[in-house]
Design an enzyme around this catalytic site. Sequence first.
Site, PDB file in Angstrom:
ATOM      1  N   TYR A 183       0.816  -1.216   0.000  1.00  0.00           N
ATOM      2  CA  TYR A 183       0.000   0.000   0.000  1.00  0.00           C
ATOM      3  C   TYR A 183       0.847   1.262   0.000  1.00  0.00           C
ATOM      4  O   TYR A 183       0.467   2.266  -0.589  1.00  0.00           O
ATOM      5  CB  TYR A 183      -0.900   0.031   1.244  1.00  0.00           C
ATOM      6  CG  TYR A 183      -2.246  -0.604   1.061  1.00  0.00           C
ATOM      7  CD1 TYR A 183      -2.366  -1.963   0.816  1.00  0.00           C
ATOM      8  CD2 TYR A 183      -3.405   0.158   1.154  1.00  0.00           C
ATOM      9  CE1 TYR A 183      -3.604  -2.546   0.662  1.00  0.00           C
ATOM     10  CE2 TYR A 183      -4.652  -0.424   1.000  1.00  0.00           C
ATOM     11  CZ  TYR A 183      -4.753  -1.774   0.758  1.00  0.00           C
ATOM     12  OH  TYR A 183      -5.975  -2.345   0.610  1.00  0.00           O
ATOM     13  N   LYS A 241       2.609 -15.159   3.150  1.00  0.00           N
ATOM     14  CA  LYS A 241       2.918 -15.900   1.921  1.00  0.00           C
ATOM     15  C   LYS A 241       4.426 -16.147   1.947  1.00  0.00           C
ATOM     16  O   LYS A 241       5.175 -15.728   1.050  1.00  0.00           O
ATOM     17  CB  LYS A 241       2.464 -15.058   0.709  1.00  0.00           C
ATOM     18  CG  LYS A 241       2.558 -15.779  -0.630  1.00  0.00           C
ATOM     19  CD  LYS A 241       1.540 -16.881  -0.822  1.00  0.00           C
ATOM     20  CE  LYS A 241       1.773 -17.622  -2.124  1.00  0.00           C
ATOM     21  NZ  LYS A 241       0.938 -18.840  -2.264  1.00  0.00           N
ATOM     22  N   ASP A 283      -3.260 -18.179   0.776  1.00  0.00           N
ATOM     23  CA  ASP A 283      -4.180 -18.872  -0.143  1.00  0.00           C
ATOM     24  C   ASP A 283      -4.929 -19.981   0.596  1.00  0.00           C
ATOM     25  O   ASP A 283      -6.148 -20.158   0.437  1.00  0.00           O
ATOM     26  CB  ASP A 283      -3.444 -19.410  -1.380  1.00  0.00           C
ATOM     27  CG  ASP A 283      -2.125 -20.094  -1.057  1.00  0.00           C
ATOM     28  OD1 ASP A 283      -1.686 -20.044   0.109  1.00  0.00           O
ATOM     29  OD2 ASP A 283      -1.528 -20.695  -1.973  1.00  0.00           O
ATOM     30  N   ASP A 338      -6.816  -6.767   3.880  1.00  0.00           N
ATOM     31  CA  ASP A 338      -7.869  -6.092   3.112  1.00  0.00           C
ATOM     32  C   ASP A 338      -8.760  -7.148   2.458  1.00  0.00           C
ATOM     33  O   ASP A 338      -9.993  -7.096   2.545  1.00  0.00           O
ATOM     34  CB  ASP A 338      -7.229  -5.196   2.053  1.00  0.00           C
ATOM     35  CG  ASP A 338      -8.263  -4.474   1.215  1.00  0.00           C
ATOM     36  OD1 ASP A 338      -9.237  -3.979   1.802  1.00  0.00           O
ATOM     37  OD2 ASP A 338      -8.103  -4.430  -0.020  1.00  0.00           O
ATOM     38  N   ASP A 342     -12.786  -8.700   3.757  1.00  0.00           N
ATOM     39  CA  ASP A 342     -14.005  -8.689   2.936  1.00  0.00           C
ATOM     40  C   ASP A 342     -14.608 -10.098   2.878  1.00  0.00           C
ATOM     41  O   ASP A 342     -15.832 -10.270   2.965  1.00  0.00           O
ATOM     42  CB  ASP A 342     -13.703  -8.225   1.505  1.00  0.00           C
ATOM     43  CG  ASP A 342     -13.948  -6.727   1.316  1.00  0.00           C
ATOM     44  OD1 ASP A 342     -13.787  -5.987   2.305  1.00  0.00           O
ATOM     45  OD2 ASP A 342     -14.300  -6.308   0.199  1.00  0.00           O
TER      46      ASP A 342
HETATM   47  C1  IPM Z   1     -10.646  -0.936   3.479  1.00  0.00           C
HETATM   48  C2  IPM Z   1     -10.786  -0.332   2.103  1.00  0.00           C
HETATM   49  C3  IPM Z   1      -9.584   0.590   1.842  1.00  0.00           C
HETATM   50  C4  IPM Z   1      -8.336  -0.254   1.916  1.00  0.00           C
HETATM   51  C5  IPM Z   1      -9.689   1.350   0.504  1.00  0.00           C
HETATM   52  C6  IPM Z   1     -10.936   2.178   0.431  1.00  0.00           C
HETATM   53  C7  IPM Z   1      -8.464   2.174   0.226  1.00  0.00           C
HETATM   54  O1  IPM Z   1     -10.926  -1.307   1.155  1.00  0.00           O
HETATM   55  O2  IPM Z   1     -10.569  -0.175   4.468  1.00  0.00           O
HETATM   56  O3  IPM Z   1     -10.630  -2.152   3.567  1.00  0.00           O
HETATM   57  O4  IPM Z   1      -7.970  -0.920   0.935  1.00  0.00           O
HETATM   58  O5  IPM Z   1      -7.706  -0.254   2.972  1.00  0.00           O
HETATM   59 MG    MG Z   2     -11.118  -3.257   1.945  1.00  0.00          MG
END
Ligand code: IPM
Ligand code: MG
Length: 365
Positions: free
Chosen positions: A149, A198, A230, A254, A258
Amino acid sequence: MNTSLSIKNIAVLPGDGIGPEVMQAAIEVLNAVACKAQVKFNYSYGLIGGAAYDKYNNHFPEQTRSICAQNEAILFGSVGGPVKDYLLPKWNNCEANSLLALRQAFNFNINLRKANIFAELAELSPLKNHLVNQGLDIIIFRELLGDIYFGKHVLELSSSPKVASDVATYTEAQIASISHFAFKTARLRKKKLVSVDKANVLATSKLWRLIVQEIAQQYPDVQLQHMLVDNCAMQLIANPGQFDVILTANLFGDILSDELSILSGSLGMMPSASFNADGFALYEPAGGSAPDIAGKNIANPIAQILSAALMLDHSFNLPTEAQLINQAIKKTLISGFRTADLVTANSNCTVVGTKEFTAQVIANL
Ligand code: IPM
Ligand code: MG
């Protein structure tokens, strides 16, 4: 006048898309909680993301940074615009310029996200029934200021062939800082920590594994397991019950967070907190600004309300009040109230808007 009233100062950054409406929901819930507890919340509003760009031509203006610095915690909504408009100046690099800059400005290196399944929403989970019935209670610690990042990003579109590169870097101190947080949390829970990397390919992951392994010596009561990312992505779906606390790097965190959020049924359910070493923190829903449904009173406010509850717990030492909010959401779901994202073909429930759902939560406090 009640002299024992304690004042808590909060920087409120609603941002873009559904941010302002779910933030309004969280503020109303906080105000209702304040009436019951001996507290008063003071809110200082700041602009961020596209909303800030409209006024300041800047996604994270100094005015907003200073509002954050002057308060005890930051409650954040979401930033970003429609994908099709990403080249407009208002939205170009909006997330990086606002959210990533904010994380950097206050050294928020530790991100915590929680995944739980509300029994009432079990049918929304993509997991098999027998896995859902085992329940799910996972905390993921994501390092927030290192990795790919924040390394150098190069995009050469005028060369032939076109090339691009992103540099991933980790220092020992960065890995150590979040590792201690994760071990301390694991110690208070099931004493099990899975560190995800990884290390069969990446140098940053090899260092990650080495440092985590060293720090583990200071927490002999916590059982540490290393897992490749993975494999972890697969295990989270095949057997999520094996996880309690997960520790991982920025990009893996990240993606895995999700994945974790959808196991509980909807992206609109997952709260998140980002801390720095001094304990100063930012609270935000893990999901995004969802511009396609913004302003329609249909967004799910649960993640934003739960983020406010996390703030009460971690920044203001009000665990009872935080629990009150969690219970009120649970009761609202038990009574059958749902925002549109929580409805399935066979659920017998009352579909309501953001405002109506919030009113039910407040009535259930
Ligand atoms: C999160 C989001 C952010 C990230 C984006 C919006 C930059 O996806 O907080 O998970 O990747 O950190
Ligand atoms: Mg995110």
